[in-house]
Design a protein around this motif. Structure first.
Motif, short mmCIF file in Angstrom:
data_model
loop_
_atom_site.label_atom_id
_atom_site.label_comp_id
_atom_site.label_asym_id
_atom_site.label_seq_id
_atom_site.Cartn_x
_atom_site.Cartn_y
_atom_site.Cartn_z
N GLY A 173 4.87 -10.26 38.90
CA GLY A 173 5.57 -10.79 37.74
C GLY A 173 4.75 -11.72 36.87
O GLY A 173 5.25 -12.25 35.88
N ASN A 174 3.48 -11.94 37.21
CA ASN A 174 2.60 -12.79 36.39
C ASN A 174 2.51 -12.21 34.97
O ASN A 174 2.55 -10.99 34.80
N ASP A 175 2.39 -13.09 33.96
CA ASP A 175 2.41 -12.60 32.58
C ASP A 175 1.04 -12.49 31.92
O ASP A 175 0.94 -12.29 30.72
N ARG A 176 -0.06 -12.62 32.66
CA ARG A 176 -1.41 -12.48 32.12
C ARG A 176 -2.18 -11.44 32.94
O ARG A 176 -2.04 -11.35 34.15
N ALA A 177 -3.02 -10.66 32.24
CA ALA A 177 -3.82 -9.63 32.92
C ALA A 177 -5.12 -9.42 32.16
O ALA A 177 -5.19 -9.61 30.95
N TYR A 178 -6.16 -9.06 32.90
CA TYR A 178 -7.40 -8.58 32.29
C TYR A 178 -7.18 -7.13 31.91
O TYR A 178 -6.33 -6.45 32.50
N TRP A 179 -7.91 -6.61 30.93
CA TRP A 179 -7.75 -5.22 30.56
C TRP A 179 -9.10 -4.60 30.22
O TRP A 179 -10.04 -5.29 29.86
#
Length: 102
Positions: free
Chosen positions: A66-72
């Motif tokens: 549920g974390n709201d930050r991601a690398y892409w």
């Protein structure tokens, strides 16, 4: 990679010589040491990293934690006429998912 001196087409290596598939021109193949890198060319395509993740971050909700930050990052996984696929990696749990997995 070599290009034909006569017609400019890309040549193929064949038994110690370069052969043009378009016009048949041939020339001897030199050793790898005979090729030089000019100042305008880079000797290596390897990018050194400081050990930290150098991927860009974005707002994306991880389906695992549920974390709201991601690398892409984007990667071509299908044929060349298909668009690239965007992958996400959670900044907390490092779960990896594709954009179309949602």
């Amino acid at each position: 990679m070599e290009f034909c001196d006569d017609c400019g087409s890309m040549m193929k290596a064949d038994d110690g010589e370069w052969v043009c598939g378009s016009c048949g021109f041939t020339k001897p193949r030199g050793s790898a040491e005979s090729y030089t890198v000019t100042e305008d060319q880079e000797a290596s395509e390897i990018i050194e990293s400081s050990g930290e993740n150098s991927l860009p971050e974005t707002d994306a909700t991880c389906p695992e934690c549920g974390n709201d930050r991601a690398y892409w990052y984007m990667q071509q996984i299908r044929s060349a006429d298909e668009s690239e696929t965007r992958f996400f990696v959670c900044t907390e749990c490092e779960h990896k998912w594709r954009e179309d997995d949602n």
